[in-house]
Design a protein around this motif. Structure first.
Motif, PDB file in Angstrom:
ATOM      1  N   CYS A   1     -46.260  14.739  -1.947  1.00  0.00           N
ATOM      2  CA  CYS A   1     -46.868  13.969  -0.863  1.00  0.00           C
ATOM      3  C   CYS A   1     -48.141  14.684  -0.402  1.00  0.00           C
ATOM      4  N   ASP A   2     -49.167  13.898  -0.164  1.00  0.00           N
ATOM      5  CA  ASP A   2     -50.435  14.467   0.303  1.00  0.00           C
ATOM      6  C   ASP A   2     -50.215  15.381   1.512  1.00  0.00           C
TER       7      ASP A   2
ATOM      8  N   SER B   1     -40.329  10.042   4.049  1.00  0.00           N
ATOM      9  CA  SER B   1     -41.143   9.680   2.888  1.00  0.00           C
ATOM     10  C   SER B   1     -40.378   9.933   1.590  1.00  0.00           C
ATOM     11  N   ARG B   2     -39.545  10.966   1.580  1.00  0.00           N
ATOM     12  CA  ARG B   2     -38.808  11.207   0.339  1.00  0.00           C
ATOM     13  C   ARG B   2     -37.821  10.084   0.034  1.00  0.00           C
TER      14      ARG B   2
ATOM     15  N   CYS C   1     -45.041   9.374  -4.555  1.00  0.00           N
ATOM     16  CA  CYS C   1     -45.831  10.521  -4.992  1.00  0.00           C
ATOM     17  C   CYS C   1     -44.948  11.742  -5.257  1.00  0.00           C
TER      18      CYS C   1
ATOM     19  N   HIS D   1     -51.183   4.964   4.136  1.00  0.00           N
ATOM     20  CA  HIS D   1     -50.975   4.966   2.686  1.00  0.00           C
ATOM     21  C   HIS D   1     -50.133   3.801   2.204  1.00  0.00           C
TER      22      HIS D   1
ATOM     23  N   CYS E   1     -43.120   5.363  -1.113  1.00  0.00           N
ATOM     24  CA  CYS E   1     -43.682   6.711  -1.234  1.00  0.00           C
ATOM     25  C   CYS E   1     -43.173   7.346  -2.523  1.00  0.00           C
TER      26      CYS E   1
ATOM     27  N   ARG F   1     -49.187   8.389   6.770  1.00  0.00           N
ATOM     28  CA  ARG F   1     -48.257   7.679   5.892  1.00  0.00           C
ATOM     29  C   ARG F   1     -48.394   6.172   6.098  1.00  0.00           C
TER      30      ARG F   1
ATOM     31  N   HIS G   1     -39.965  15.265   6.720  1.00  0.00           N
ATOM     32  CA  HIS G   1     -40.508  14.329   5.732  1.00  0.00           C
ATOM     33  C   HIS G   1     -39.423  13.637   4.906  1.00  0.00           C
TER      34      HIS G   1
ATOM     35  N   TYR H   1     -49.225  13.024  10.266  1.00  0.00           N
ATOM     36  CA  TYR H   1     -48.380  12.625   9.139  1.00  0.00           C
ATOM     37  C   TYR H   1     -47.938  11.170   9.278  1.00  0.00           C
TER      38      TYR H   1
END
Ligand code: SF4
Ligand code: SF4
Ligand code: SF4
Ligand code: SF4
Ligand code: SF4
Ligand code: SF4
Lengths: 382, 367, 141
Positions: free
Chosen positions: B263-264, B252-253, B260, B303, B258, B300, B249, B296
């Motif tokens: 993350c969901d 996303s980081r 959040c 999202h 992204c 993503r 991930h 995932y």
């Protein structure tokens, strides 16, 4: 503490170690002594490996018990299918020794349930760096195949931490172990190391009655060589972490992606503290730091993250090297953490992943603390 | 018409002079820029309040290790705005974050430039950055693509900043080493720069000279999309591309969109009961664990892909060498296209999932 | 395969409209395909797109969202958001080459029992002609 391994069974290696292991597992599935096997399998595109929990024994034909790389830590795979409870299946997990050790650490932290799991280890030749393999998977397979055939440990092509690994064989926590570096390459040793392991051998009518002391001796010798290499390498690594300036320099290219933490088996927190709201530097501290120093490096607290992570988990670091594999800017995170981990673990006379029941040092204390701590306390008192 | 400032020093020095002026004269509370941190080519992003420390600033350095938009969104409001020198895709990312209440444009004096691209992570790892810089700047001067920039940049058509208060003109400026042209687009920038010594005129950045570069970049983009060939191979194609994903991930980081905190896809909703895994085994004979590798990625995409600014960092950070950003950009363009949305273009335009129009998509749902 | 393929169609039905429509079909003894597996939600906008992705990847042969007609949402505007999300998700599916035809959105009011029967029967037939969801047998998802 040290256990000596004297008895095991010899099975023919004529089909090669991978096939031999697979056939053994298939036999167990067929007999119903196991319901599923957790094992690496090459992904359909053929450019990497993934952990697959296999129930259908036909699928085992495509598995590779000794994969050339470890893209995901086996302990993480095991955790994802047992952390919510032991379930109804008897599972065998075929993993590298560092993966088993991580699984033991996770079981102490309630992230792995070992009740219906049989841990099977093997003499691990090391793994290739993921980035090398990804560049040319075909070549990677070849390089690794030749490694598998060697008797001595080849440190050239494996990951840096594998090159200095001194815990690459049977573990107190293994239920069953495949001795691959047996005297003669014609044989593989099957060494039961627990009731579960013995039970499985019984089911397969394999009697562990042969003397395996020469294998054990060979392993001990190899371990000594590795220990020496580890020490030597750490002399060098030491300079990369000791002192604030060296730390800053070592991590200067760090982009703060936290990949190292997210792939680390023992960093199991759902939300890492260092990504939480709490850890975010507050407005005042940013302003104050900027005022005092004239500038502040952003994102803030990069070094804090690495040192903090060492504090949180170095006691459980199993030197698996996943963090280095996952680092996009090739910082040798695993060697740094292994070095620090060895030191913190020595302080408590603890070895991560060795003993199943042993509590991690952070969760316990002794009235009479160990020498390491006494020295630390004395040092602090001046 | 914009106000144009010209100074007779190199572009990078010119920007540093401007920053110094802003800081020394208390027009801004601080300066956010890339700066050198050592002689070994290391650098970082810094918030600088001490004018003397601007000596180390390298505002135009062709490197993006993190997306500045993400950092700006975490910075506190200061007494006065902070002058931030960032790349066009970072600026667009910041605008997307502002739309999500993750920052405020007013907190910054946003300075950007016609961007020649940035180097891949691998260049610093190999310590090659300094060696490649001369070729890079030569290419920028002649309005061409440097050989050393990331494939992502070579397929980026948004190299002219949107929403900047100040634009530095770099691409196609033959005299970069001796001249610096600064375009002030807003009243805010004009009043802040007031008094800065330069030759002042009126004018506008001539966009027509970028036409051929834009065209080339767009062609490259289409070529990259096509080479992915993801749309023709279905689920198997997805598995082929993401089979080697290790689930770190990191994508996303590192992603500016992204934002959040948790993350969901890392939430407990994806920790399955052991019995669920056992059920899956019954149907499939085997399951990949940890699960949800493909989920995932599609999740993503659902999202945030419409806001993807194509900054390319997800590709850079991916330890499995997956061309994540190409996939996100390709899909993102399609999704954003549904609503004529361009990520980072208009700060007042809401993101497509928080609004709707009654008269739209009328072909859906009617049987 | 000798047995006829009976699809599994996960159906997220809005309590106020489509679920009541399905109920009406039931009380009127109208027949709709047993492959429809209804799940009642308070509003079609309660359906997180990830539910659809998950259903698809875990092997559902079809996924149906049923909601109130535009303008009739019990919560005023929920279904307009649903419509956008659905458009986004199917666009993503198309862009990735996944079968977006396995996803369906339909506006069916509480009075439209007959429509529910028709829509679900047609969707069932379509899924039947498409065959099993290939995701069902994949290991590497
Ligand atoms: S810190 Fe690195 S080497 Fe140590 S256990 Fe974690 S991933 Fe493995
Ligand atoms: S660094 Fe600490 S808080 Fe973060 S995941 Fe590791 S153990 Fe947990
Ligand atoms: S993986 Fe590498 S770049 Fe990412 S946080 Fe860890 S050390 Fe830094
Ligand atoms: S998805 Fe990738 S390319 Fe798009 S904004 Fe996020 S990090 Fe940048
Ligand atoms: S993938 Fe979704 S939940 Fe995760 S960080 Fe991105 S936007 Fe947030
Ligand atoms: S960064 Fe790459 S390996 Fe990591 S989750 Fe994203 S796609 Fe997968």
């Amino acid at each position: 503490m040290k256990k000596s391994y004297t008895k095991g069974a010899k099975i023919s290696n004529s089909k090669g170690s991978r096939k031999t292991i697979l056939n053994f597992l298939k036999g167990l599935l067929k007999k119903g002594s196991l319901d599923a096997v957790l094992i690496p399998m090459r992904v359909p595109a053929g450019d990497s490996y993934a952990w697959v929990l296999i129930k259908d024994k036909k699928l085992l034909d495509d598995a590779n018990p000794i994969a050339p790389i470890m893209p995901v830590q086996g302990a993480n795979a095991l955790s994802s299918c047992t952390k919510k409870g032991k379930g109804n299946l008897k599972i065998a997990a075929l993993m590298r020794p560092c993966e088993i050790r991580a699984a033991i650490e996770l079981s102490k932290l309630n992230q792995v349930n070992l009740e219906s799991v049989t841990l099977i280890s093997y003499d691990c030749p090391g793994a290739l760096p993921m980035s090398d393999y990804l560049q040319d998977p075909g070549e990677g397979e070849k390089v690794f195949d030749s490694l598998l055939k060697k008797r001595d440990r080849d440190v050239e092509s494996v990951k840096p931490v594998c090159g200095i690994c001194d815990n690459f064989s049977i573990l107190p926590a293994s239920d069953l172990h495949f001795g691959l570096s047996a005297d003669s390459r014609d044989n593989i040793l099957l060494i039961p190391n627990s009731k579960k392991g013995t039970g499985l051998l019984n089911k397969m009518d394999i009697k562990p009655s042969e003397d395996i002391s020469s294998w054990a001796k060979n392993i001990e010798e190899l371990k000594k060589v590795q220990e020496k290499k580890r020490k030597e390498r750490f002399e060098y690594v030491k300079d990369m972490v000791e002192g604030f300036d060296s730390l800053v320099k070592t991590f200067s290219a760090c982009v703060g992606c936290h990949n190292c933490e997210s792939v680390c088996p023992v960093c199991y927190c759902r939300q890492c503290y260092f990504e939480s709201e709490t850890a975010k530097p507050d407005i005042e501290s940013i302003l104050l730091k900027t005022k005092n120093r004239g500038s502040i490096s952003l994102p803030a607290d990069r070094i804090m993250f690495h040192v903090g992570r060492m504090v949180h988990m170095s006691l459980s670091c199993v030197s698996c090297g996943l963090c280095t594999d996952a680092c996009p800017v090739s910082i040798p995170v695993a060697e740094l953490f292994s070095y620090v981990g060895d030191r913190t673990q020595q302080t408590f006379e603890y070895r991560s992943g060795e003993e199943k029941g042993e509590p991690i040092p952070m969760k316990t204390y002794r009235k009479e603390e160990t020498k390491g701590i006494n020295e630390l306390v004395k040092g602090a008192e001046g | 018409m914009d106000k144009v400032l010209k100074i007779d020093i190199s572009a990078e020095k010119g920007v540093v002079e401007l920053l110094k002026y802003l800081l020394q004269n208390d027009r801004v509370s601080g300066v956010f820029t890339l700066r050198k941190t050592g002689s070994d080519g290391s650098f970082d992003y810094a918030l600088i309040t001490e004018p003397g420390l601007l000596e180390d600033a390298i505002p135009l350095h062709p490197f993006m290790h993190v997306n500045a938009g993400k950092i700006l969104s975490a910075l506190p409001s200061m007494r006065k705005p902070v002058a931030a020198v960032i790349k066009p895709c970072e600026l667009r990312s910041f605008v997307e974050l502002v739309k999500r209440s993750q920052g405020a444009l007013d907190d910054f004096l946003l300075i950007s430039y016609t961007c020649g691209g940035s180097f891949p992570y691998k260049t610093t790892v190999k310590g090659q950055t300094d060696k490649l810089l001369p070729e890079f700047w030569k290419a920028v001067k002649s309005g061409l693509d440097s050989d050393s920039i990331r494939p992502t940049c070579r397929a980026c058509e948004y190299f002219v900043p949107m929403n900047a208060d100040i634009t530095i003109s770099l691409i196609g400026e033959k005299d970069l080493d001796s001249k610096c042209s600064i375009f002030l687009h807003s009243g805010k920038s004009e009043s802040m720069v007031e008094g800065f010594k330069a030759e002042i005129s009126k004018g506008e950045l001539d966009l027509s000279r970028f036409d051929s570069l834009v065209k080339k970049r767009k062609e490259q983009k289409e070529k990259d999309f096509k080479e992915l060939n993801i749309q023709d191979s279905g689920l198997d194609g997805m598995i082929d591309i993401f089979g080697k994903c290790i689930g770190c991930h990191g994508c996303s980081r590192i992603c500016p969109i992204c934002h959040c905190i948790l993350c969901d896809f890392e939430s407990c909703a994806y920790d399955y009961d052991t019995s669920m895994i056992e059920n899956e085994l019954l149907g499939r004979g085997g399951v990949r664990v940890p699960t949800d590798t493909i989920l995932y990625q599609i999740g993503r995409l659902s999202h945030m892909s419409f806001s993807c600014t194509g900054c390319g960092l997800c590709t850079e950070v991916c330890p499995a060498d997956i061309p994540v950003s190409t996939i996100f950009r390709k899909t993102g363009e399609k999704v954003a296209g549904l609503f004529d949305y361009v990520p980072g273009k208009d700060v007042d335009e809401e993101i497509p999932v928080t609004i709707f129009k009654e008269e739209e998509l009328s072909e859906l749902g009617n049987d | 395969m000798s047995k006829e393929f009976m699809p599994k169609i996960i159906s997220f039905l809005c309590k106020w409209c489509t679920y009541s429509g399905a109920d009406l079909a039931g009380t009127n003894r109208m027949k709709y395909p047993p492959s429809i597996l209804p799940l009642r939600v308070m509003c079609s906008s309660r359906v997180n797109p990830v539910f659809l992705i998950k259903s698809f990847l875990h092997g559902a042969d079809g996924v149906l969202i049923g909601g109130c007609h535009p303008g009739d949402c019990h919560y005023q505007s929920g279904n307009y958001y649903t419509r956008r999300r659905f458009a986004i998700l199917t666009t993503i599916f198309d862009s990735l080459g996944l079968e977006s035809e396995r996803l369906k959105l339909s506006w069916i009011s509480a009075a439209e029992g007959t429509k529910f029967v028709r829509v679900s029967t047609e969707f069932n037939e379509k899924i039947k002609s498409m065959g099993e969801n290939p995701a069902k047998k994949k290991i590497f998802l």
